[in-house]
Write a protein that holds these residues in place. Structure first.
Motif, short mmCIF file in Angstrom:
data_model
loop_
_atom_site.label_atom_id
_atom_site.label_comp_id
_atom_site.label_asym_id
_atom_site.label_seq_id
_atom_site.Cartn_x
_atom_site.Cartn_y
_atom_site.Cartn_z
N ALA A 127 0.75 -1.28 0.20
CA ALA A 127 -0.08 0.09 0.13
C ALA A 127 0.72 1.39 0.10
O ALA A 127 0.36 2.26 -0.46
CB ALA A 127 -0.94 0.14 1.41
N GLY A 128 2.20 1.28 0.50
CA GLY A 128 2.90 2.48 0.30
C GLY A 128 2.52 3.12 1.67
O GLY A 128 2.69 4.34 1.83
N CYS A 129 2.55 2.41 2.82
CA CYS A 129 2.11 2.78 4.08
C CYS A 129 3.29 3.49 4.78
O CYS A 129 4.68 3.28 4.31
CB CYS A 129 1.74 1.84 5.03
N VAL A 130 3.10 4.85 5.31
CA VAL A 130 4.21 5.56 5.83
C VAL A 130 4.09 5.56 7.37
O VAL A 130 2.69 5.66 7.75
CB VAL A 130 4.32 6.99 5.46
N VAL A 131 4.89 5.33 8.06
CA VAL A 131 4.85 5.25 9.86
C VAL A 131 5.31 6.47 10.37
O VAL A 131 6.30 6.78 9.96
CB VAL A 131 5.65 4.13 10.18
N ARG A 132 4.31 6.90 11.02
CA ARG A 132 4.67 8.29 12.00
C ARG A 132 5.20 7.82 13.21
O ARG A 132 4.56 7.21 14.02
CB ARG A 132 3.54 9.14 12.29
#
Length: 291
Positions: A127-132
């Motif tokens: 999904a191309g998730c980005v972790v904050r």
């Protein structure tokens, strides 16, 4: 051992920093409590983050979804818009444990447990998730495929915690799928897990991402598999090339769930199936109950 409830992210970070490496976050606790009982973990401080609003909800802004790191899997599964937009991500997260476990287990916890066989991670990678992440030095964003650095090991620095997971805005005519192979029909550890996200223009693949789990020390982003799909109509040649790329990327181990040879073969098989399911979803053909 101390049990502390954080009211906000700043307080949670301060408590983790003060614990000097002996602090553990309690989100759902479905991994932590089991590990404590077995003697694998001996926390000095347990920091409960379930009362922090930003960490237990789902928000949508300009088409992107931000999921609080402690949001229960059951809540994620019941979010209709998220389920429609990212069905592969939701189905992967809802494979974490049993129905009862999903009432507590979270995607953030599944990620931080850093198992190479975690169900949520290949789908999040696709999904191309980005972790904050937030810590004593402020906030930073990490692509999910770079977050884990080994079995049970994350890239978190001292005092840092995962705050949220963000899924990008989907283009038109796009969808995703996650498939895994397990020895039993339910509640088992993946022998192989594959997440595929596609966007189409007509019947041609415009963009793709592939996440591959349980075949290496960390979940892999398989660029070569994605490139084999892009520009194709998902014909046999393209699917075979993408399957080969997945098999070639494998660096698995032999264990009681599968041999190196078996895992390597299955990685390609699941890639083909997941890609076809993602395409079917774009075309309005729904698939449910895949394991």
């Amino acid at each position: 051992m101390q049990y502390r409830t954080a009211k906000n992210i700043k307080e949670a970070v301060a408590l983790m920093a003060a614990a000097k490496g002996k602090g553990y976050i309690l989100a759902g606790g479905t991994d932590l409590l089991v590990q404590m009982k077995s003697g694998m973990r001996e926390p000095g401080t347990i920091v409960d983050v379930k009362k922090i609003p930003e960490m237990v909800g789902i928000t949508e802004k300009n088409g992107a979804f931000t999921i609080g790191a402690a949001t229960p899997a059951a809540v994620i599964g019941e979010h209709e818009t998220l389920r429609k937009t990212w069905p592969g991500v939701v189905e992967a997260i809802n494979l974490i444990g049993s129905t009862q476990v999903q009432g507590r287990a979270s995607a953030g916890g599944n990620l931080c447990n850093a198992s190479p066989a975690a169900d949520s991670i290949p789908a999040l990678v696709a999904a191309g998730c980005v972790v904050r992440v937030q810590g004593p030095d402020g906030k930073r964003d990490v692509p999910v495929e770079k977050f884990n650095v080994g079995p049970g090991k994350t890239s978190l620095k001292a005092g840092e915690i995962v705050v949220s997971l963000t899924l990008p805005k989907r283009p038109k005519d796009a969808s995703d799928a996650y498939l895994r192979l397990i020895p039993r029909t339910e509640m088992d550890i993946a022998v192989v897990g594959v997440g595929v996200s596609l966007s189409m223009k007509g019947d041609t693949v415009k963009d793709a991402r592939v996440g591959l789990g349980a075949v290496a020390p960390t979940v892999l982003l398989v660029d070569k598999a994605a490139k084999a799909l892009i520009g194709s109509k998902l014909d046999d040649a393209a699917l075979e090339a993408a399957a080969k790329a997945c098999s070639d990327a494998c660096k698995p181990i032999d264990d009681k769930r599968g041999t190196i040879k078996y895992r390597t073969k299955i990685a390609g098989v699941l890639l083909k199936r997941a890609a076809m399911i993602a395409r079917d979803r774009i075309n309005g053909i729904e698939h449910r109950g895949h394991r």
